[in-house]
Design a protein around this motif. Structure first.
Motif, short mmCIF file in Angstrom:
data_model
loop_
_atom_site.label_atom_id
_atom_site.label_comp_id
_atom_site.label_asym_id
_atom_site.label_seq_id
_atom_site.Cartn_x
_atom_site.Cartn_y
_atom_site.Cartn_z
N PHE A 1 -12.55 2.18 -9.17
CA PHE A 1 -12.17 1.88 -7.82
C PHE A 1 -10.69 2.61 -7.66
O PHE A 1 -9.87 2.32 -8.02
CB PHE A 1 -12.05 0.36 -7.57
CG PHE A 1 -11.50 -0.11 -6.14
CD1 PHE A 1 -12.26 0.50 -5.06
CD2 PHE A 1 -10.34 -0.85 -6.07
CE1 PHE A 1 -11.56 0.15 -3.90
CE2 PHE A 1 -9.71 -1.19 -4.77
CZ PHE A 1 -10.57 -0.61 -3.59
N ALA A 2 -10.87 3.72 -6.61
CA ALA A 2 -9.72 4.43 -6.17
C ALA A 2 -9.31 4.05 -4.84
O ALA A 2 -10.15 3.96 -3.94
CB ALA A 2 -9.88 5.81 -6.47
N HIS A 3 -8.02 3.94 -4.66
CA HIS A 3 -7.45 3.28 -3.31
C HIS A 3 -6.09 3.79 -3.26
O HIS A 3 -5.42 3.64 -4.00
CB HIS A 3 -7.67 1.96 -3.00
CG HIS A 3 -7.52 1.84 -1.55
ND1 HIS A 3 -6.43 1.93 -0.83
CD2 HIS A 3 -8.47 1.26 -0.58
CE1 HIS A 3 -6.53 1.83 0.53
NE2 HIS A 3 -7.87 1.23 0.71
N LYS A 4 -5.93 4.82 -2.26
CA LYS A 4 -4.42 5.41 -2.37
C LYS A 4 -3.37 4.29 -2.07
O LYS A 4 -2.12 4.55 -2.24
CB LYS A 4 -4.22 6.60 -1.37
CG LYS A 4 -4.56 5.92 0.08
CD LYS A 4 -4.58 7.12 1.25
CE LYS A 4 -4.72 6.90 2.63
NZ LYS A 4 -3.80 5.80 3.10
N ASP A 5 -3.60 3.12 -1.39
CA ASP A 5 -2.90 2.35 -1.21
C ASP A 5 -2.49 1.07 -2.33
O ASP A 5 -1.89 -0.08 -2.03
CB ASP A 5 -3.07 1.78 0.23
CG ASP A 5 -2.75 2.50 1.52
OD1 ASP A 5 -1.74 3.35 1.29
OD2 ASP A 5 -3.34 2.60 2.33
N VAL A 6 -3.30 1.46 -3.16
CA VAL A 6 -3.27 0.36 -4.30
C VAL A 6 -2.23 0.83 -5.61
O VAL A 6 -2.29 1.93 -6.10
CB VAL A 6 -4.51 0.02 -5.10
CG1 VAL A 6 -4.29 -0.79 -6.11
CG2 VAL A 6 -5.42 -0.69 -4.00
#
Length: 423
Positions: free
Chosen positions: A298-303
């Motif tokens: 799971f990739a998310h720039k805001d994590v």
């Protein structure tokens, strides 16, 4: 990253399978896990090449991640120990701050199945449930002078002082600025992250739609407090700001390290998995997405990740915070996360209330003078939240940095101060 490669690596009798996260010496499995395994994959896939400290950080932890040099050294020592302990495979390049894998390593096709002698814990029968503590933080403005009106004893954390009103539904932490932060906790068991996401969404709605018991409790508390007709934030009294969750994983059901890491990350950002209660098709779609993310990542720039590798692992996002403790060593990070969130969420809502007043009708000179004192308190408290002590451990420091970055609190404070100065 190197640990998702679809080829295997051989060197000097060792067999390294990045995708299955297995390392063998001949037919004997070598126990190497987590970031130690990822470091070996990254270095062994670049035999005889000089790898800088920063390249290793980017390749294993990801860009913009801060890790103490001492932590890197500890990981390298564990890799060397797994390979025989003499340090002959991983060379430290002194003076240039980096490493070199000096064995002759080659890429080879991976076997279609795992070796039959892989220990049972590598591919266990999955547990049916996981256990999680859900901590909700709900800020509400009580009144600028509310703090002095409570007789409860003053307590203090690293980041704020407060008075605690213990209620059946949870604790109300009253901060000197007159903001209260409800802290509500639940111990829960779920079979899927999807069901947890839906439960969280439903409880948020109860609070936001004034159907939760804290709404009644807040009204009763405010009714007992004297009103200040000159309070510039009087119109904000009793208004609940929002809800933020901290998910603390206690008993995971994911044994494979990469799946466990993804699950912890998803706990900080459950929004993609939530569905309407009773909508079975939506639930099935969300569970399929959950399984896909657990498999692929799971990739998310805001994590943003925080913690101490191999011991504490946490993630912060705009939607929430997650935390899991790996090691058996004592750590106060769990308690520190809760203390820090109370201070951050209290200041966030207090500043939001001030900003709204600044955007409303023109202020009288008297109201502006009073508001000026409140703005000054905001900037001082922001400075306290950003202060990092000389003895603060890296896991705690990275936690504070991650939560502040994803909360966007500093930007809110800066915007509010600029707005007030323009009045």
């Amino acid at each position: 990253m190197a640990n998702i490669s679809h080829y295997c690596i051989q060197f000097d009798g060792f067999f390294l399978n990045p995708k299955e996260r297995l390392l063998f010496k001949g037919e004997e499995r070598v126990d190497l896990r987590g970031k130690d395994f990822d470091i070996l994959v990254y270095l062994a896939d670049r035999p005889n090449l000089f790898v800088t400290h920063d390249e290793l950080l980017d390749g294993v932890w990801g860009p913009d991640t801060y890790i103490d040099d001492s932590n890197i050294t500890v990981h390298i020592a564990k890799v060397r120990s797994a390979l025989g302990g003499d340090g002959g495979y991983v060379e430290t390049v002194h003076g240039r701050k980096g490493y070199r894998f000096v064995a002759q390593a080659t890429r080879v096709p991976c076997p279609s199945t795992r070796p039959v002698d892989v220990p049972a814990w590598i591919n266990p029968v999955a547990k049916s449930e996981f256990s999680v503590e859900c901590h909700k933080f709900v800020p509400v403005f009580l009144g600028t002078n509310a703090y002095i009106d409570f007789e409860e004893a003053t307590s203090e954390s690293l980041w704020s002082e407060h008075k605690i009103l213990e209620k059946e539904e949870g604790g109300l932490y009253v901060l000197p600025a007159g903001v209260g932060v409800w802290h509500i906790s639940h111990d829960l068991d779920f079979t899927t992250l999807t069901d947890l996401a839906t439960w969280r969404r439903n409880t948020y709605r109860e609070i936001n739609e004034d159907r939760h018991v804290i709404t009644t409790s807040t009204s009763k508390i405010i009714s007992m407090l004297p009103q200040d007709a000159d309070d510039p934030l009087a119109s904000a009294r009793g208004k609940i700001g929002y809800v933020l969750s901290v998910m603390i994983l206690n008993a995971p059901m994911w044994e494979e390290p990469s799946r466990l890491r993804t699950a912890i990350k998803l706990l900080s950002c459950l929004t993609p998995l939530q569905s309407e209660e009773g909508d079975e098709q939506a639930r099935e779609d969300a569970i399929r997405l959950e399984n896909e993310l657990l498999e692929t990542g799971f990739a998310h720039k805001d994590v943003v990740e925080f913690g101490l590798s191999g011991s504490d692992l946490g993630f912060a996002s705009w939607a929430g915070v997650s935390y899991y403790k790996f090691s058996g060593q004592p750590s106060r990070l769990r308690e520190r996360i809760i203390e820090f969130e109370i201070a951050v969420q209290g200041l966030w809502w207090y500043t939001s209330c001030i900003k709204k007043i600044c955007l409303s009708a023109p202020l009288t000179p008297k109201s502006k003078r009073k508001l000026s004192a409140l703005v000054g308190a905001v900037t001082r408290q922001m400075g306290r939240l950003k202060t990092i002590g000389a003895t603060e451990v890296s896991s705690q420091r990275t936690m504070c940095e991650a939560i502040l970055a994803t909360s966007r609190l500093e930007s809110l404070v800066d915007d509010t101060v600029k707005l007030f100065n323009q009045i």
